[in-house]
Scaffold this active site. Structure first.
Site, PDB file in Angstrom:
ATOM      1  N   GLU A 286       0.841  -1.196   0.000  1.00  0.00           N
ATOM      2  CA  GLU A 286       0.000   0.000   0.000  1.00  0.00           C
ATOM      3  C   GLU A 286       0.876   1.247   0.000  1.00  0.00           C
ATOM      4  OE1 GLU A 286      -2.162  -0.826   3.573  1.00  0.00           O
ATOM      5  OE2 GLU A 286      -3.103  -2.599   2.696  1.00  0.00           O
TER       6      GLU A 286
ATOM      7  N   LEU B 262      -6.013  -1.907  -1.197  1.00  0.00           N
ATOM      8  CA  LEU B 262      -5.842  -1.888   0.251  1.00  0.00           C
ATOM      9  C   LEU B 262      -6.396  -3.177   0.857  1.00  0.00           C
ATOM     10  CD1 LEU B 262      -6.902   1.281   2.296  1.00  0.00           C
ATOM     11  CD2 LEU B 262      -6.258  -0.916   3.265  1.00  0.00           C
ATOM     12  N   ALA B 263      -5.588  -4.225   0.856  1.00  0.00           N
ATOM     13  CA  ALA B 263      -6.069  -5.521   1.333  1.00  0.00           C
ATOM     14  C   ALA B 263      -4.855  -6.403   1.558  1.00  0.00           C
ATOM     15  CB  ALA B 263      -6.998  -6.156   0.312  1.00  0.00           C
ATOM     16  N   GLU B 264      -4.514  -6.584   2.815  1.00  0.00           N
ATOM     17  CA  GLU B 264      -3.241  -7.219   3.129  1.00  0.00           C
ATOM     18  C   GLU B 264      -3.204  -8.704   2.791  1.00  0.00           C
ATOM     19  OE1 GLU B 264      -4.993  -5.235   5.069  1.00  0.00           O
ATOM     20  OE2 GLU B 264      -3.752  -3.440   5.210  1.00  0.00           O
TER      21      GLU B 264
ATOM     22  N   GLN C 213       1.933  -1.947   6.006  1.00  0.00           N
ATOM     23  CA  GLN C 213       2.110  -0.542   6.370  1.00  0.00           C
ATOM     24  C   GLN C 213       2.441  -0.347   7.847  1.00  0.00           C
ATOM     25  OE1 GLN C 213      -0.980   2.711   5.453  1.00  0.00           O
ATOM     26  NE2 GLN C 213       0.416   2.675   3.715  1.00  0.00           N
ATOM     27  N   PHE C 214       1.782  -1.107   8.694  1.00  0.00           N
ATOM     28  CA  PHE C 214       2.105  -1.119  10.119  1.00  0.00           C
ATOM     29  C   PHE C 214       1.929  -2.553  10.602  1.00  0.00           C
ATOM     30  CE2 PHE C 214       1.299   3.369   9.620  1.00  0.00           C
ATOM     31  CZ  PHE C 214       2.127   3.982  10.547  1.00  0.00           C
ATOM     32  N   ASP C 215       2.517  -2.807  11.738  1.00  0.00           N
ATOM     33  CA  ASP C 215       2.508  -4.143  12.317  1.00  0.00           C
ATOM     34  C   ASP C 215       1.095  -4.728  12.439  1.00  0.00           C
ATOM     35  OD1 ASP C 215       2.537  -5.868  14.967  1.00  0.00           O
ATOM     36  OD2 ASP C 215       4.545  -5.890  14.086  1.00  0.00           O
TER      37      ASP C 215
ATOM     38  N   PHE D  30      -1.447  -3.995  10.894  1.00  0.00           N
ATOM     39  CA  PHE D  30      -2.152  -4.115   9.629  1.00  0.00           C
ATOM     40  C   PHE D  30      -1.611  -5.285   8.808  1.00  0.00           C
ATOM     41  CE2 PHE D  30      -2.553   0.642  10.414  1.00  0.00           C
ATOM     42  CZ  PHE D  30      -3.565   0.420  11.321  1.00  0.00           C
TER      43      PHE D  30
ATOM     44  N   PRO E  36      -4.452  -8.939   8.974  1.00  0.00           N
ATOM     45  CA  PRO E  36      -5.385  -9.513   8.000  1.00  0.00           C
ATOM     46  C   PRO E  36      -4.727 -10.569   7.103  1.00  0.00           C
ATOM     47  CG  PRO E  36      -5.608  -7.116   8.035  1.00  0.00           C
ATOM     48  CD  PRO E  36      -4.405  -7.466   8.887  1.00  0.00           C
TER      49      PRO E  36
ATOM     50  N   HIS F 293      -0.919   1.137  15.890  1.00  0.00           N
ATOM     51  CA  HIS F 293       0.223   1.575  15.091  1.00  0.00           C
ATOM     52  C   HIS F 293       1.562   1.278  15.761  1.00  0.00           C
ATOM     53  CE1 HIS F 293      -2.893   3.744  12.880  1.00  0.00           C
ATOM     54  NE2 HIS F 293      -2.008   3.962  11.929  1.00  0.00           N
TER      55      HIS F 293
HETATM   56  C1  LIG Z   1      -6.221  -2.892   7.858  1.00  0.00           C
HETATM   57  C2  LIG Z   1      -5.511  -1.602   7.623  1.00  0.00           C
HETATM   58  N1  LIG Z   1      -4.590  -1.536   6.663  1.00  0.00           N
HETATM   59  C3  LIG Z   1      -3.890  -0.408   6.454  1.00  0.00           C
HETATM   60  C4  LIG Z   1      -4.114   0.714   7.200  1.00  0.00           C
HETATM   61  C5  LIG Z   1      -3.279   1.988   6.989  1.00  0.00           C
HETATM   62  N2  LIG Z   1      -4.104   3.066   6.436  1.00  0.00           N
HETATM   63  C6  LIG Z   1      -4.653   4.003   7.213  1.00  0.00           C
HETATM   64  S1  LIG Z   1      -5.656   5.034   6.337  1.00  0.00           S
HETATM   65  C7  LIG Z   1      -5.336   4.239   4.894  1.00  0.00           C
HETATM   66  C8  LIG Z   1      -6.043   4.672   3.651  1.00  0.00           C
HETATM   67  C9  LIG Z   1      -7.540   4.606   3.795  1.00  0.00           C
HETATM   68  O1  LIG Z   1      -8.152   4.980   2.597  1.00  0.00           O
HETATM   69  P1  LIG Z   1      -9.731   5.130   2.508  1.00  0.00           P
HETATM   70  O2  LIG Z   1     -10.363   3.861   2.968  1.00  0.00           O
HETATM   71  O3  LIG Z   1     -10.066   5.563   1.141  1.00  0.00           O
HETATM   72  O4  LIG Z   1     -10.106   6.230   3.572  1.00  0.00           O
HETATM   73  P2  LIG Z   1      -9.662   7.763   3.561  1.00  0.00           P
HETATM   74  O5  LIG Z   1      -8.308   7.839   4.187  1.00  0.00           O
HETATM   75  O6  LIG Z   1      -9.655   8.231   2.162  1.00  0.00           O
HETATM   76  O7  LIG Z   1     -10.677   8.441   4.395  1.00  0.00           O
HETATM   77  C10 LIG Z   1      -4.442   3.195   5.107  1.00  0.00           C
HETATM   78  C11 LIG Z   1      -3.921   2.329   4.054  1.00  0.00           C
HETATM   79  C12 LIG Z   1      -5.104   0.607   8.193  1.00  0.00           C
HETATM   80  N3  LIG Z   1      -5.402   1.636   8.982  1.00  0.00           N
HETATM   81  N4  LIG Z   1      -5.782  -0.556   8.378  1.00  0.00           N
END
Ligand SMILES: Cc1ncc(C[n+]2csc(CCOP(=O)(O)OP(=O)(O)O)c2C)c(N)n1
Ligand SMILES: Cc1ncc(C[n+]2csc(CCOP(=O)(O)OP(=O)(O)O)c2C)c(N)n1
Ligand SMILES: [Mg+2]
Ligand SMILES: [Mg+2]
Lengths: 350, 416, 350, 416
Positions: A24, A53-55, A77-79, A81, A84, A124
């Site tokens: 990601e 966005l799907a681990e 991206q973080f531990d 995360f 999944p 985080h």
């Molecule tokens: C399971 C998971 N994976 C990765 C992240 C890291 N992360 C935080 S916000 C984000 C993007 C989110 O995008 P979106 O769903 O479009 O929401 P927006 O930020 O645009 O409001 C990511 C990848 C997370 N919080 N949770």
């Protein structure tokens, strides 16, 4: 350390067309920690791929890529995360070589920023190395120095086995501690040169063989020789232990510090030699103590060095609580004081 | 190479729905009436030789299911999830693939694996309990049978994507490969299914997802699994083509899957195919299906047995007569006999395989553990010379021994 | 044990309308192990709910149900098939009470059939207790006897905290071993009556208080008193240890056997008292050894009983390999012989 | 109570597609043209008071975003994911809910939380770093802001399902509750999203899923996230209604969400709403959005700022004049001042909270660890009396102190 990790990725991408980075925000953004900065620009968005966005999907896709002969480097991206993707990791990544009788190896590197101390909000700052270390089929490594950031990541990508590569978030912006003493020699019987704080201390790599600056997977390193007691640690807690060793001098204690670097395979030789030399040991990590990697270390030191121990092996770890909010994390993390307190309890009076 | 058309970036001054790719939903939506060939005009146009070949394989596949079930009763097979009633899907899936393609089967898809050329004994190794995967995935281009449901769908995407990446680097080496992932109706509920379809569509990977909708996930009927008009309707949510086919109509399955595979092969993106079928046997030999479905329901579906349907078609068109059927029955018995013989001849597993392939190189800890077990087994053998003959001095797992001699048989096709 | 588990669920469903069972095939089929047999018929398909096939969805749904005041009992069909729910478990179930400052507790029981020895094909015999035990916020319990199957499940459902309830597949069809000696008394200081092999040995439950036949969470039990050395075990390995103790008699060794029952909270008191009494200990479980719960046990026994130990604490565990295929699992599982071999290495000569 | 209509069990002698529920796809599919009210004839019919109320809340919400961002620059807030540009969605989501309903927000949805009545300081506690969730979920019927993306969607399903179960047991206590789950466009790729939607549809749970499609998941544009015609098209794959709305048109958002919530409330099942909007600020204050999007793109969207659009509408209809705008600006400054004051007054967190709420009762191990920390802090305090004033003798986490006095303010609505 970010620069070293970036350099390692860049060098691997340059040298081997099979290496692909995915995750990601690894593309235009360069990752939220900038570890992949500039890679998409240099190698194209296909070789440094921004995924959906799907681990589990990321790791599952990496498995298929590896089956076709690529060497994927996945960024979580973080531990927390990475959770999944736990099923893909445990049920497939860790087992594929075994379940196919050696036919299908998965040379996947899974980079996971871990640990706290950076003011991150909940989810985080987790430390999940114990989950990975308990999963046969994975290698689990974690650099604590800039040089190892480069060297171990090279080794991980070169490995023909899957490697969970844990990056201490707290050390992303570190340079190597100037006050650390030069690396002490490893247990002589092990036969490989010690990898020290500089990239020159290269040992044999795994998989495709050693290269310049590649640190050996499976080799701990004695970061500081000492005679009074041995601190055993890794990743984000190394600087704490080095500082504690420094501070202990004032009390006339000469502490050895072992940096495991590789949790799996575990370097029994180096660790046991270092403990036998002092007869006392404290294990330090920031993950919760119960069932943590420190338990394994204490247990195996207890098994192997029983008659050399003048005191029980103690542990200084995070508490058995969910990771605290930023304003309270200082209480949770092992500190120089907590390490020194443990050292003080090593039954010096006896 | 363009992974996805990013020229459709937001039309900045246009309407706000310019976010993301805009595409017409209509061509992606399945006809809610499943595709059929048997009993339609298309049946007459269907290649008679292909129909006969399909039929032959269905007969063998059915016999395989029966033989394997018998082996469970004899305790020679730990467990067997029969695909009885789903043979048209199993055989069709294997037949539409070319040699360069990859198959990603689920745990129920032993017959698809055999139909692609794996020796029965090797395809059954998992269920025999001797090893995890009994065939060489690279030799056959078949991933291990996946027990964790839906997880292998993402592997198919990654492999197909990697092949395209490699082809882009070196067009001369373009294999024009397609990956076919098999999942059940229940498995579509897993998050892994969703993620795999989305990755496939975003990457434009040449993957066909075949859902064998046999109406049940163990005991849970589809109505409690999903409320969608059809499972094929899920495709539009990923921007891929969805198709619905009568999974008991072997000719229709072959046609729809062939089209889907060629769609993917030609670079037009992934396809989701739902085949509507029925599992005539219980979930596995260990299951008691009477707990959750009626005998009447099973009988009604038996009337639509894919084998019966194709049999009737061939006979009606003069492509099969009693003599031909008798010859087929003999071939089926020969297959069953061969399976039994392979079981007789199969060696016991070697404990050394426990440690040999955890890593490319065993760790020092694993070497110590292997030595410990070896010493223990040696001691036991010394106490009881007639006991377990294994010791741990070799590299272990002699998969060649498992797969050698398998080349000539080529699964169901070569059983004649 | 299946009958006892079924009875516990039935009794809980009868007594408390907030209790709901959900999972794959728990309804008409009664679960693949028949633990929920007849519950849908008696309590309706809403209270014993066949869910879609998606473990994260199941656990996530259970979280919402618990937030509304229900007490969901989730069935995971097999150990490895709980992995898709890992994020929901670690990031939400374990943390919800903590992250809401105590406002939102999640009284969810997560039943997980675990372990091998039943001839299951790959992914059907995993032991993942170490993952759960290392996750603060979860209670982790595992019965080894029929009586505890009933009593601990009652306690888990009554608990106001989430409980991972690990059911040893191997013992599903067990009755309590006739040859086990009557339960020895627990460490006297602990103050609760020992829960023995019969359901009458009830101790205090947690959460909604004790009921007839409810076993206390957090209390180990000494299944066999002994003076020579102490075997520490749980779940599927208890019968092995009892058999080993029986066999050791022939060598003149009198082995104590501690059944932990509850991995979290851990009963330091009972375990340490039992180890101190003999000065020697062997930890036995079938999960892989490295980073397993046995490491924690050995480490804390080493810390707490150091001066009582006449020999290192040894571990007899599954190897550090993916769970083997059925035909080879006998080599992997701790056996009476392996336990006795470890006992023999407890430095009796010194 | 019927959870799902199982009368549609397979028509056993009928066509094989009788597996599972058959329903018509057409009513589930979204109109690919997003619903708009502003600039259409519907605008004239829209309740003027509601429009003014929405506008007032948008103004306050915008000011909130600005103030919070300022606090990050001053280091008083660790991080803040602004919803600037998405205020119509944030405010709309809160306004369509009744008191008995539940909100399941994502990490970006602080303003929806505030708009539902939580004190700003409490809504910002997570981002301040003092505790995880600063408000009482039961008091406000708002789940904690969810950082693990899409995971809270299943919680919404479970809660809504539980409410229906309880209502079925005791119709007199039927709350007719709806759960509203907020996710981003990126979060729709997660398996958890898929599983939650499927559970909701199969259970018929009264849940509305609102996807705020702001075009990006951090740096990843929607085109790399999903290839579907629209995200709302995913609904048909679950058998639920999908709707598309212009997320910058506050009147349209209110209307579509109101309809969706009432659809769910009336027992007609869940609804998926995609609101097309844009995040005008960076992902968080820590993000550098220039790395992945152009200034031109941002400017183009700024022209469609939901506040500007509604402002123009109100002025054109004589519902807002300069005096009214000035009054609003004053109210916004008052809100900003109140936020700053709340920050000044907020107490430091107490280390005792670390151990107090891991379990209902701390384990003996936790008690020992708490005592260790307490002793250490006491020793430090003895060495340095001006240092950290905390010790661990209390129950910890005094959430009342955080939420008390919060009742009268009622978030954005009461800020006037
Ligand atoms: C399971 C998971 N994976 C990765 C992240 C890291 N992360 C935080 S916000 C984000 C993007 C989110 O995008 P979106 O769903 O479009 O929401 P927006 O930020 O645009 O409001 C990511 C990848 C997370 N919080 N949770
Ligand atoms: C992740 C996961 N969860 C649960 C199971 C247990 N399980 C094995 S088969 C099965 C039902 C599968 O149903 P479906 O996908 O329809 O395939 P079918 O059995 O009908 O071929 C279940 C629940 C599993 N193997 N993997
Ligand atoms: Mg099925
Ligand atoms: Mg977004």
């Amino acid at each position: 350390m970010v620069g070293a990790l970036n350099a390692a990725l860049r060098d691997c991408l340059r040298e081997d067309p099979a290496v692909h980075v995915l995750g990601e925000d690894v593309g235009a953004l360069g990752g939220v920690f900038r570890v992949t900065d500039g890679l998409a620009a240099e190698f194209g968005s296909a070789r440094c791929l921004d995924t959906p966005l799907a681990e589990a999907g990321i790791l599952g896709t990496a498995i298929g890529m590896a089956m076709y002969g690529l060497r994927p480097v996945v960024e979580m991206q973080f531990d927390a995360f990475a959770f999944p993707a736990f099923e893909q990791l445990v049920s497939h990544v860790a087992k594929m070589r075994n379940r196919t009788g050696g036919r299908v190896g998965l040379p996947i590197t899974i980079r996971v920023p871990y640990g706290g101390g950076v003011g991150g909000v909940e989810h985080h700052s987790d430390s999940s190395e114990a989950y990975y270390a308990h999963t046969p089929g994975l290698h689990v490594v974690t650099p604590a120095t800039v040089a190892d950031g480069y060297g171990l990541l090279r080794a991980a990508i070169a490995s023909d086995d899957p490697v969970v590569f844990l990056e201490p978030k707290r050390l992303y912006w570190s340079s190597d501690p100037a006050d650390a003493e030069a690396p002490a020699s490893r247990a002589p019987a092990a036969g490989a040169p010690a990898a020290g704080l500089s990239a020159s201390g290269a040992g044999p790599g795994t998989g495709r063989g050693a290269r310049e600056g590649v640190a050996p997977i499976g080799r701990a390193v004695v970061r500081r020789a000492g005679t009074s007691a041995t601190l055993i640690t890794y990743g984000p807690s190394l600087p704490i232990c080095l500082a504690a060793a420094q501070a202990a001098k004032a009390d006339g204690l000469d502490l050895a510090v072992v940096d495991l670097r590789s949790l799996v395979p575990f370097d029994d030789e180096t660790v046991c030699a270092a403990v036998r030399a002092t007869g006392r040991a404290v294990v330090v990590h920031e993950a919760s103590g119960f069932g943590g990697v420190g338990a394994e270390i204490a247990a195996r030191v207890g098994e192997r060095c029983f008659h050399h121990l003048a005191a029980p092996v103690l542990r200084v770890t995070g508490y058995d609580i969910p990771y605290p909010p930023p304003m309270l994390e200082k209480h949770h993390l092992p500190s120089v004081d907590r390490v020194l307190d443990a050292v003080a309890r090593l039954q010096w009076e006896q | 190479m363009t992974l996805v058309d990013h020229s459709t970036s937001p039309d900045l001054v246009g309407p706000p729905h310019s976010h993301g790719p805009r595409r017409d939903a209509a061509p992606l939506l399945p006809d809610p009436e499943p595709v059929r060939v048997l009993g339609t005009e298309a049946a007459a146009a269907f290649d008679p030789e292909l129909a006969r070949d399909l039929h032959r394989r269905l007969v063998l596949a059915r016999r395989f299911n029966q033989q394997a079930t018998t082996l469970t009763r004899q305790g020679r097979l730990a467990v067997y999830p029969a695909s009885t009633g789903q043979e048209a899907c199993q055989v069709g899936a294997a037949m539409v693939l070319r040699p360069q393609d990859w198959l990603f089967p689920s745990y129920r898809d032993t017959l698809a694996v055999v139909a692609r050329g794996v020796r029965p004994i090797d395809a059954l190794t998992l269920m025999r309990g001797h090893a995890h995967c009994g065939y060489d995935p690279y030799e056959h281009r078949i991933a291990p049978l996946s027990t964790p449901l839906a997880t292998q769908a993402a592997h198919a995407v990654g492999l197909a994507h990697a092949a395209r990446l490699r082809a882009a680097e070196d067009p001369a080496r373009d294999e024009r490969l397609v990956a076919l992932a098999l999942v059940g109706d229940g498995a579509t509920s897993e998050g892994d299914f969703h993620e795999a379809l989305n990755f496939a569509a975003v990457l434009g990977a040449p993957v066909v997802f075949l859902v064998q909708n046999n109406g049940y996930a163990i005991s849970v009927p589809l109505a409690r699994q999903c409320a969608a008009p059809t499972l094929a309707h899920k495709a539009v949510g990923y921007g891929m083509v969805g198709r619905l086919v009568d999974g008991n109509d072997a000719l229709a399955v072959h046609q729809v899957l062939s089209d889907a595979v060629e769609h993917a092969r030609s670079g037009r993106g992934p396809v989701l195919v739902e085949a509507i079928t029925y599992r005539l046997d219980a979930h596995t030999n260990a299951d008691d299906a009477t707990r959750y479905r009626s005998a009447g329901e099973v009988e009604a579906w038996r009337a639509r047995d894919p084998l019966t349907l194709l049999d009737a078609h061939l006979r009606a068109r003069g492509l099969l007569d009693d003599a031909g059927a008798a010859e087929l029955a003999r071939a089926a018995e020969e297959l069953a006999g061969r399976i039994r013989a392979e079981f007789e001849a199969a060696p016991e597993p070697d404990p050394a395989t426990l440690f040999a392939h955890v890593y490319a190189e065993p760790t020092s800890q694993l070497r110590a553990q292997a030595a410990e077990l070896s010493a223990r087994l040696a001691a036991e053998a010394a106490e009881d010379p007639d006991g377990d003959p294994y010791h741990l001095d070799g590299d272990g797992f002699d998969a060649d021994a498992l797969t050698a001699d398998g080349r000539g048989t080529e699964g169901l096709g070569g059983a004649a």
